[in-house]
Design a protein around this motif. Sequence first.
Motif, PDB file in Angstrom:
ATOM      1  N   TYR A   1      -0.892  -6.095  -0.574  1.00 26.83           N
ATOM      2  CA  TYR A   1      -1.612  -4.971  -1.174  1.00 26.83           C
ATOM      3  C   TYR A   1      -3.027  -5.350  -1.591  1.00 26.83           C
ATOM      4  CZ  TYR A   1       2.047  -1.443  -1.897  1.00 26.83           C
ATOM      5  OH  TYR A   1       2.988  -0.458  -1.743  1.00 26.83           O
ATOM      6  N   ASP A   2      -3.903  -4.350  -1.559  1.00 25.11           N
ATOM      7  CA  ASP A   2      -5.238  -4.524  -2.128  1.00 25.11           C
ATOM      8  C   ASP A   2      -5.255  -3.848  -3.503  1.00 25.11           C
ATOM      9  OD1 ASP A   2      -5.346  -1.786  -1.636  1.00 25.11           O
ATOM     10  OD2 ASP A   2      -6.898  -1.919  -0.114  1.00 25.11           O
ATOM     11  N   PHE A   3      -6.406  -3.632  -4.064  1.00 21.17           N
ATOM     12  CA  PHE A   3      -6.523  -3.047  -5.401  1.00 21.17           C
ATOM     13  C   PHE A   3      -5.977  -1.617  -5.476  1.00 21.17           C
ATOM     14  CE2 PHE A   3     -10.345  -2.152  -3.043  1.00 21.17           C
ATOM     15  CZ  PHE A   3     -10.596  -0.828  -3.316  1.00 21.17           C
ATOM     16  N   ASP A   4      -5.892  -0.914  -4.362  1.00 30.36           N
ATOM     17  CA  ASP A   4      -5.378   0.462  -4.308  1.00 30.36           C
ATOM     18  C   ASP A   4      -3.901   0.526  -3.954  1.00 30.36           C
ATOM     19  OD1 ASP A   4      -7.351   2.185  -5.035  1.00 30.36           O
ATOM     20  OD2 ASP A   4      -8.060   2.578  -3.002  1.00 30.36           O
ATOM     21  N   LYS A   5      -3.223  -0.613  -3.929  1.00 31.67           N
ATOM     22  CA  LYS A   5      -1.824  -0.702  -3.521  1.00 31.67           C
ATOM     23  C   LYS A   5      -1.622  -0.173  -2.104  1.00 31.67           C
ATOM     24  CE  LYS A   5       0.287  -0.843  -8.013  1.00 31.67           C
ATOM     25  NZ  LYS A   5       1.342  -0.357  -8.874  1.00 31.67           N
ATOM     26  N   LYS A   6      -2.476  -0.629  -1.199  1.00 34.10           N
ATOM     27  CA  LYS A   6      -2.366  -0.274   0.215  1.00 34.10           C
ATOM     28  C   LYS A   6      -2.587  -1.532   1.052  1.00 34.10           C
ATOM     29  CE  LYS A   6      -3.199   4.466  -0.280  1.00 34.10           C
ATOM     30  NZ  LYS A   6      -3.782   5.660   0.167  1.00 34.10           N
TER      31      LYS A   6
ATOM     32  N   HIS B   1      10.192  -4.552   8.300  1.00 25.74           N
ATOM     33  CA  HIS B   1       9.852  -5.548   7.291  1.00 25.74           C
ATOM     34  C   HIS B   1      10.200  -4.895   5.964  1.00 25.74           C
ATOM     35  CE1 HIS B   1       7.827  -8.430   9.800  1.00 25.74           C
ATOM     36  NE2 HIS B   1       7.082  -7.496  10.320  1.00 25.74           N
ATOM     37  N   THR B   2      10.652  -5.660   5.009  1.00 24.17           N
ATOM     38  CA  THR B   2      11.005  -5.043   3.736  1.00 24.17           C
ATOM     39  C   THR B   2       9.754  -4.540   3.030  1.00 24.17           C
ATOM     40  OG1 THR B   2      10.859  -7.097   2.477  1.00 24.17           O
ATOM     41  CG2 THR B   2      13.004  -6.556   3.459  1.00 24.17           C
ATOM     42  N   ALA B   3       9.919  -3.465   2.288  1.00 18.27           N
ATOM     43  CA  ALA B   3       8.799  -2.891   1.549  1.00 18.27           C
ATOM     44  C   ALA B   3       8.221  -3.917   0.578  1.00 18.27           C
ATOM     45  CB  ALA B   3       9.246  -1.639   0.814  1.00 18.27           C
ATOM     46  N   HIS B   4       9.084  -4.757  -0.003  1.00 18.66           N
ATOM     47  CA  HIS B   4       8.599  -5.782  -0.929  1.00 18.66           C
ATOM     48  C   HIS B   4       7.672  -6.770  -0.222  1.00 18.66           C
ATOM     49  CE1 HIS B   4       8.426  -8.790  -4.051  1.00 18.66           C
ATOM     50  NE2 HIS B   4       8.812  -9.689  -3.168  1.00 18.66           N
ATOM     51  N   ALA B   5       8.063  -7.211   0.969  1.00 19.86           N
ATOM     52  CA  ALA B   5       7.233  -8.169   1.715  1.00 19.86           C
ATOM     53  C   ALA B   5       5.884  -7.552   2.068  1.00 19.86           C
ATOM     54  CB  ALA B   5       7.959  -8.625   2.972  1.00 19.86           C
TER      55      ALA B   5
ATOM     56  N   ARG C   1      -2.556   1.806   4.557  1.00 18.64           N
ATOM     57  CA  ARG C   1      -1.291   2.501   4.371  1.00 18.64           C
ATOM     58  C   ARG C   1      -0.500   1.903   3.212  1.00 18.64           C
ATOM     59  NH1 ARG C   1      -3.503   5.797   6.988  1.00 18.64           N
ATOM     60  NH2 ARG C   1      -3.046   6.361   9.130  1.00 18.64           N
ATOM     61  N   HIS C   2       0.344   2.738   2.590  1.00 16.51           N
ATOM     62  CA  HIS C   2       1.249   2.334   1.520  1.00 16.51           C
ATOM     63  C   HIS C   2       2.478   1.681   2.153  1.00 16.51           C
ATOM     64  CE1 HIS C   2       4.297   2.956  -1.685  1.00 16.51           C
ATOM     65  NE2 HIS C   2       3.269   2.711  -2.472  1.00 16.51           N
ATOM     66  N   LYS C   3       3.206   0.872   1.405  1.00 20.65           N
ATOM     67  CA  LYS C   3       4.358   0.145   1.954  1.00 20.65           C
ATOM     68  C   LYS C   3       5.464   1.061   2.471  1.00 20.65           C
ATOM     69  CE  LYS C   3       6.618  -0.507  -2.527  1.00 20.65           C
ATOM     70  NZ  LYS C   3       7.013  -1.507  -3.514  1.00 20.65           N
ATOM     71  N   ARG C   4       5.525   2.308   2.035  1.00 23.59           N
ATOM     72  CA  ARG C   4       6.560   3.246   2.487  1.00 23.59           C
ATOM     73  C   ARG C   4       6.094   4.109   3.662  1.00 23.59           C
ATOM     74  NH1 ARG C   4      11.206   1.395   0.428  1.00 23.59           N
ATOM     75  NH2 ARG C   4      11.023   1.004  -1.773  1.00 23.59           N
ATOM     76  N   ALA C   5       4.944   3.810   4.228  1.00 24.00           N
ATOM     77  CA  ALA C   5       4.391   4.617   5.323  1.00 24.00           C
ATOM     78  C   ALA C   5       5.262   4.524   6.572  1.00 24.00           C
ATOM     79  CB  ALA C   5       2.973   4.155   5.642  1.00 24.00           C
ATOM     80  N   LYS C   6       5.225   5.587   7.352  1.00 28.82           N
ATOM     81  CA  LYS C   6       6.011   5.684   8.582  1.00 28.82           C
ATOM     82  C   LYS C   6       5.673   4.564   9.579  1.00 28.82           C
ATOM     83  CE  LYS C   6       8.212   9.637  10.116  1.00 28.82           C
ATOM     84  NZ  LYS C   6       9.639   9.536   9.874  1.00 28.82           N
ATOM     85  N   ILE C   7       4.475   4.038   9.526  1.00 35.33           N
ATOM     86  CA  ILE C   7       4.056   3.004  10.474  1.00 35.33           C
ATOM     87  C   ILE C   7       4.916   1.737  10.348  1.00 35.33           C
ATOM     88  CG2 ILE C   7       2.293   1.902   9.032  1.00 35.33           C
ATOM     89  CD1 ILE C   7       0.511   1.873  11.559  1.00 35.33           C
ATOM     90  N   PHE C   8       5.539   1.514   9.195  1.00 38.67           N
ATOM     91  CA  PHE C   8       6.356   0.325   8.972  1.00 38.67           C
ATOM     92  C   PHE C   8       7.832   0.570   9.271  1.00 38.67           C
ATOM     93  CE2 PHE C   8       2.794  -0.338   5.912  1.00 38.67           C
ATOM     94  CZ  PHE C   8       2.216  -1.392   6.584  1.00 38.67           C
TER      95      PHE C   8
END
Length: 64
Positions: free
Chosen positions: A30-35, A21-25, A49-56
């Motif tokens: 995101y919540d208030f902590d950008k996770k 999935h794209t990082a933008h999508a 997790r952050h959008k750049r996390a390995k899980i994605f």
Amino acid sequence: MLYEPTIKKNPRQLAIEQHFHTAHAISLFYDFDKKVEVMELSSGEIVRRHKRAKIFCTKRTWDQ
């Protein structure tokens, strides 16, 4: 899942780990902590997790 490895030294500069999935999508959730909250199906645990996390990301499973 098995995948075809790239040629040594990767002369064609193919991406090996790609976002499915794209990082933008992902950032739209995101919540208030950008996770993003993610539930790991194997354990049922909810992690943040952050959008750049390995899980994605996934190993390359398709042609570019």
